[in-house]
Design a protein around this motif. Sequence first.
Motif, PDB file in Angstrom:
ATOM      1  N   ASP A  78       0.829  -1.215   0.000  1.00 44.76           N
ATOM      2  CA  ASP A  78       0.000   0.000   0.000  1.00 44.76           C
ATOM      3  C   ASP A  78       0.858   1.258   0.000  1.00 44.76           C
ATOM      4  OD1 ASP A  78      -2.345  -1.320  -0.098  1.00 44.76           O
ATOM      5  OD2 ASP A  78      -3.052  -0.743   1.911  1.00 44.76           O
ATOM      6  N   LEU A  79       1.814   1.317   0.918  1.00 47.93           N
ATOM      7  CA  LEU A  79       2.677   2.498   0.998  1.00 47.93           C
ATOM      8  C   LEU A  79       3.460   2.667  -0.297  1.00 47.93           C
ATOM      9  CD1 LEU A  79       4.026   4.886   2.402  1.00 47.93           C
ATOM     10  CD2 LEU A  79       5.678   3.304   3.414  1.00 47.93           C
ATOM     11  N   LEU A  80       4.081   1.561  -0.771  1.00 50.04           N
ATOM     12  CA  LEU A  80       4.857   1.640  -2.014  1.00 50.04           C
ATOM     13  C   LEU A  80       3.968   2.055  -3.183  1.00 50.04           C
ATOM     14  CD1 LEU A  80       7.204  -1.499  -1.804  1.00 50.04           C
ATOM     15  CD2 LEU A  80       7.876   0.911  -1.655  1.00 50.04           C
ATOM     16  N   GLY A  81       2.785   1.442  -3.252  1.00 51.64           N
ATOM     17  CA  GLY A  81       1.858   1.738  -4.346  1.00 51.64           C
ATOM     18  C   GLY A  81       1.452   3.206  -4.344  1.00 51.64           C
ATOM     19  N   SER A  82       1.248   3.764  -3.124  1.00 52.79           N
ATOM     20  CA  SER A  82       0.818   5.167  -3.037  1.00 52.79           C
ATOM     21  C   SER A  82       1.929   6.117  -3.484  1.00 52.79           C
ATOM     22  CB  SER A  82       0.378   5.499  -1.608  1.00 52.79           C
ATOM     23  OG  SER A  82       1.517   5.585  -0.763  1.00 52.79           O
ATOM     24  N   LEU A  83       3.197   5.649  -3.383  1.00 53.05           N
ATOM     25  CA  LEU A  83       4.328   6.500  -3.790  1.00 53.05           C
ATOM     26  C   LEU A  83       4.674   6.320  -5.265  1.00 53.05           C
ATOM     27  CD1 LEU A  83       6.705   5.950  -0.721  1.00 53.05           C
ATOM     28  CD2 LEU A  83       5.499   8.082  -1.306  1.00 53.05           C
ATOM     29  N   LYS A  84       4.143   5.261  -5.869  1.00 57.74           N
ATOM     30  CA  LYS A  84       4.559   4.898  -7.228  1.00 57.74           C
ATOM     31  C   LYS A  84       4.468   6.045  -8.242  1.00 57.74           C
ATOM     32  CE  LYS A  84       3.946   1.536 -10.889  1.00 57.74           C
ATOM     33  NZ  LYS A  84       3.432   0.229 -11.304  1.00 57.74           N
ATOM     34  N   PRO A  85       3.325   6.743  -8.310  1.00 57.32           N
ATOM     35  CA  PRO A  85       3.259   7.812  -9.331  1.00 57.32           C
ATOM     36  C   PRO A  85       4.288   8.916  -9.066  1.00 57.32           C
ATOM     37  CG  PRO A  85       1.165   7.621  -8.079  1.00 57.32           C
ATOM     38  CD  PRO A  85       2.048   6.547  -7.586  1.00 57.32           C
ATOM     39  N   ASP A  86       4.556   9.194  -7.792  1.00 57.90           N
ATOM     40  CA  ASP A  86       5.477  10.289  -7.462  1.00 57.90           C
ATOM     41  C   ASP A  86       6.937   9.908  -7.676  1.00 57.90           C
ATOM     42  OD1 ASP A  86       3.380  12.010  -6.604  1.00 57.90           O
ATOM     43  OD2 ASP A  86       3.254  10.833  -4.762  1.00 57.90           O
ATOM     44  N   LEU A  87       7.216   8.615  -7.744  1.00 55.78           N
ATOM     45  CA  LEU A  87       8.612   8.165  -7.906  1.00 55.78           C
ATOM     46  C   LEU A  87       8.896   7.651  -9.318  1.00 55.78           C
ATOM     47  CD1 LEU A  87       9.163   6.377  -4.454  1.00 55.78           C
ATOM     48  CD2 LEU A  87      10.037   8.605  -5.202  1.00 55.78           C
ATOM     49  N   ALA A  88       7.916   7.725 -10.189  1.00 56.71           N
ATOM     50  CA  ALA A  88       8.100   7.204 -11.556  1.00 56.71           C
ATOM     51  C   ALA A  88       9.286   7.887 -12.235  1.00 56.71           C
ATOM     52  CB  ALA A  88       6.824   7.418 -12.364  1.00 56.71           C
ATOM     53  N   GLY A  89      10.163   7.079 -12.824  1.00 55.47           N
ATOM     54  CA  GLY A  89      11.294   7.621 -13.573  1.00 55.47           C
ATOM     55  C   GLY A  89      12.441   8.114 -12.713  1.00 55.47           C
ATOM     56  N   LYS A  90      12.323   7.970 -11.390  1.00 55.56           N
ATOM     57  CA  LYS A  90      13.381   8.456 -10.498  1.00 55.56           C
ATOM     58  C   LYS A  90      14.243   7.317  -9.984  1.00 55.56           C
ATOM     59  CE  LYS A  90      10.501  12.339  -9.417  1.00 55.56           C
ATOM     60  NZ  LYS A  90       9.683  13.092  -8.451  1.00 55.56           N
ATOM     61  N   LEU A  91      15.414   7.674  -9.472  1.00 55.96           N
ATOM     62  CA  LEU A  91      16.266   6.678  -8.817  1.00 55.96           C
ATOM     63  C   LEU A  91      15.792   6.491  -7.387  1.00 55.96           C
ATOM     64  CD1 LEU A  91      18.858   4.886  -8.657  1.00 55.96           C
ATOM     65  CD2 LEU A  91      20.049   6.928  -7.830  1.00 55.96           C
ATOM     66  N   VAL A  92      15.546   5.239  -7.014  1.00 58.95           N
ATOM     67  CA  VAL A  92      15.132   4.937  -5.634  1.00 58.95           C
ATOM     68  C   VAL A  92      16.199   4.057  -4.983  1.00 58.95           C
ATOM     69  CG1 VAL A  92      13.420   3.761  -4.200  1.00 58.95           C
ATOM     70  CG2 VAL A  92      12.676   5.160  -6.141  1.00 58.95           C
TER      71      VAL A  92
END
Lengths: 211, 211
Positions: A78-92
């Motif tokens: 859930d937490l990861l999924g909620s961050l997915k759009p905001d982290l798209a294309g970025k280095l994690v």
Amino acid sequence: MKRIAIIGGTGDLGLGLAARLARSYNVTIGSREETRALEAASRASALSGAALLGQENSVAARSSDIAILAVPDLPSDDLLGSLKPDLAGKLVISPIVPMAFRDGLFAPSLESGSAAEKVASVLGTRVAGAFHTVPAARLLEVDRELDYDVLVTAETKEVFAEASQVVASVSKLRPLYAGPLRNSRMVEGITPSLLNVGKLNKIRSPSIKIV
Amino acid sequence: MKRIAIIGGTGDLGLGLAARLARSYNVTIGSREETRALEAASRASALSGAALLGQENSVAARSSDIAILAVPDLPSDDLLGSLKPDLAGKLVISPIVPMAFRDGLFAPSLESGSAAEKVASVLGTRVAGAFHTVPAARLLEVDRELDYDVLVTAETKEVFAEASQVVASVSKLRPLYAGPLRNSRMVEGITPSLLNVGKLNKIRSPSIKIV
């Protein structure tokens, strides 16, 4: 100057990384609660002498170029999924070590796979595993030289190179490539041994060097 | 002077350990074939400057106080079973790291458990895991100082202390207690990562230090 978000960065690891990285990056500490993020940012600013921001996790993620998941254990889908759009294309970057503490000793807690692979599969962006063996307590001693090696897993040498820049910006940390993400289980597995060795031999905040 | 048998000691690890340990112990190199054991003993004697013996594995085991299983992979139950009577009541040290090499990289090969636990369960004697991260090539350079840390697993602190004496007799190796044998899986798992890091970062014969 690139912008780094320290997601879930209100604990010792997050604070320590934030304070150290603020010397080379624009750093934002993220938290589920904005007030806690602001509080941590003010502590990290005092430690580092540079100004850090504090924002709710997804806001911090959205405005970042690079995100570090400074969460204590494998985050929920859930937490990861909620961050997915905001982290798209970025280095994690995942410093996550899934661990259990039983009968006075640490052990890996995942039956199979690794935190870094889990993070990569949910987020679908460039993921590197790093910082697993850098003690939070030593990061917080912001004037202490950190002459440690940091094993980095990443699917490609290019992603390794990106993550290496972040690692090498902290004191004397030396990034070493440990192979693709499928090697993360091995790398994440070193930390519980390291903590056990520290505890059993009275070595405070142990880290490693490859010699 | 205590007597150490290096079981299956004709490879580089066996030769290197034998040559180093012969400075503090009466060392016998064991092999399935006595002629190969004699050949290896003569090479190790030349390296160390001390006289070593060469004998068939079970003969070497029988006349020893301590045995080191310098075999390349987990020995079969048959081999371990055949040595059991000769090793009863003795300290047995396992440097064994069950590993596979796939797509150019190393990975642990056991689905569960560890070599040290397997050895202990078949032999039923005092077993310690040690030497997993000491490169054979460096042991063979008998005049080179080895400033490495060696993680040791053992069911009790007493067995750790026994094994530590052997470890600490080699150059500057520092034995560190890594907990009971159930921790051996974690400790044995460090070696494939170390070898991968060596290969990927062009570090020859890598070892570790806890700092």
